[in-house]
Design an enzyme around this catalytic site. Structure first.
Site, PDB file in Angstrom:
ATOM      1  N   ARG A 192      30.702  39.248 -13.166  1.00  0.00           N
ATOM      2  CA  ARG A 192      31.847  40.163 -13.071  1.00  0.00           C
ATOM      3  C   ARG A 192      31.458  41.540 -13.580  1.00  0.00           C
ATOM      4  NH1 ARG A 192      37.277  37.392 -15.376  1.00  0.00           N
ATOM      5  NH2 ARG A 192      37.746  39.593 -15.653  1.00  0.00           N
ATOM      6  N   ARG A 229      51.744  41.854 -16.632  1.00  0.00           N
ATOM      7  CA  ARG A 229      50.902  42.733 -17.448  1.00  0.00           C
ATOM      8  C   ARG A 229      51.561  44.086 -17.681  1.00  0.00           C
ATOM      9  NH1 ARG A 229      45.650  40.249 -16.182  1.00  0.00           N
ATOM     10  NH2 ARG A 229      44.028  41.035 -17.563  1.00  0.00           N
ATOM     11  N   ARG A 288      39.525  48.217 -20.631  1.00  0.00           N
ATOM     12  CA  ARG A 288      40.462  47.113 -20.377  1.00  0.00           C
ATOM     13  C   ARG A 288      41.333  46.861 -21.612  1.00  0.00           C
ATOM     14  NH1 ARG A 288      36.335  42.656 -18.584  1.00  0.00           N
ATOM     15  NH2 ARG A 288      38.124  41.252 -18.591  1.00  0.00           N
ATOM     16  N   LYS A 317      42.955  33.134 -22.161  1.00  0.00           N
ATOM     17  CA  LYS A 317      44.056  32.721 -21.280  1.00  0.00           C
ATOM     18  C   LYS A 317      43.553  31.788 -20.177  1.00  0.00           C
ATOM     19  CE  LYS A 317      45.034  36.972 -20.086  1.00  0.00           C
ATOM     20  NZ  LYS A 317      44.117  37.859 -20.825  1.00  0.00           N
ATOM     21  N   ARG A 371      30.228  36.417 -21.652  1.00  0.00           N
ATOM     22  CA  ARG A 371      30.574  35.870 -20.340  1.00  0.00           C
ATOM     23  C   ARG A 371      29.902  36.673 -19.239  1.00  0.00           C
ATOM     24  NH1 ARG A 371      36.783  35.373 -18.520  1.00  0.00           N
ATOM     25  NH2 ARG A 371      36.613  37.637 -18.482  1.00  0.00           N
TER      26      ARG A 371
END
Ligand code: B4P
Length: 190
Positions: free
Chosen positions: A134, A89, A146, A14, A128
């Protein structure tokens, strides 16, 4: 006015696609994930509360993100349109967004969902995580949480837009350019 919801599980692409879409279509990018990370970086009370949940892979409360989006819409009154990335969401967030946009006479044009399987999602996020810094990308257990949050609370949002005939699902596996072209074709059909 073009108002696009870019939808998909964590790691579906996204954020990646949003960056390209804002350039091509001159839209404002509203990513609730980025807005929350900016609050965390500034050390605000909201950021400190959100961080506790985000680090565990849990969604932050609806009221918090709805209020952030409302402020951003107000701050960009002259925009040609918006890309909503990572928002809504939950169905409650989708209902709130419809109300906010109704008052501006600029409804959602459509939702594009990026379909990616769980194994690929996990690989992308762990990759990532090697340099994103993160905490929610670094730990396979948090990534699975998640994805579970997505399946439990976010996936039903697709039905919300399906019932308005505004839903389109596309393959999110392939090159970034291929996927970008497919999304572009959907947008150009609006
Ligand atoms: P977000 O920041 O929205 O994070 P995300 O969904 O995990 O990532 P994104 O979708 O942007 O990543 P992308 O796929 O582009 O949310 C983080 C947290 O914030 C949530 O867990 C939640 O706690 C909180 N939150 C945010 N919004 C909320 C809301 N509305 N309500 C409640 N809580 C909220 O990219 C992933 C990786 O894939 C990248 O490394 C990219 O390079 C790679 N990639 C992209 N496209 C690819 C392709 N085609 N092929 C291979 N790799 C690709």
């Amino acid at each position: 006015m073009l108002n696009l919801v870019l939808f998909g599980p964590p790691g579906a692409g996204k954020g990646t696609q949003s960056q390209k879409l804002i350039e091509k279509y001159g839209l404002i990018h509203l990513s609730t994930g980025d807005l929350l990370r900016s609050e965390i970086a500034q050390g605000t009370d909201l950021g400190l509360e959100a961080k506790k949940l985000m680090d565990q892979g849990i969604l932050v409360p609806d009221a918090v993100v709805i209020s952030m989006i409302s402020h951003k819409l107000d701050a960009n009154k002259e925009a040609k349109g918006f890309i909503f990335d990572g928002f809504p969401r939950t169905v409650a967030q989708a209902e709130a967004l419809d109300q906010l946009l109704e008052s501006k006479n600029a409804p959602i044009s459509g939702m594009v969902a990026l379909e990616v399987n769980d194994t690929e999602l996990e690989q992308r996020l762990l990759l990532r995580g090697k340099d994103s810094g993160r905490p929610d990308d670094a730990n396979p257990e948090v990534i699975r949480k998640r994805i579970k949050e997505y399946n439990d609370k976010t996936a039903p949002v697709a039905g919300f837009y399906q019932s308005q005939n505004k839903f389109k699902s596309i393959n999110g596996i392939g090159s970034v350019e291929e996927i970008f072209n497919t999304i572009g074709a959907v947008i150009d059909s609006y």
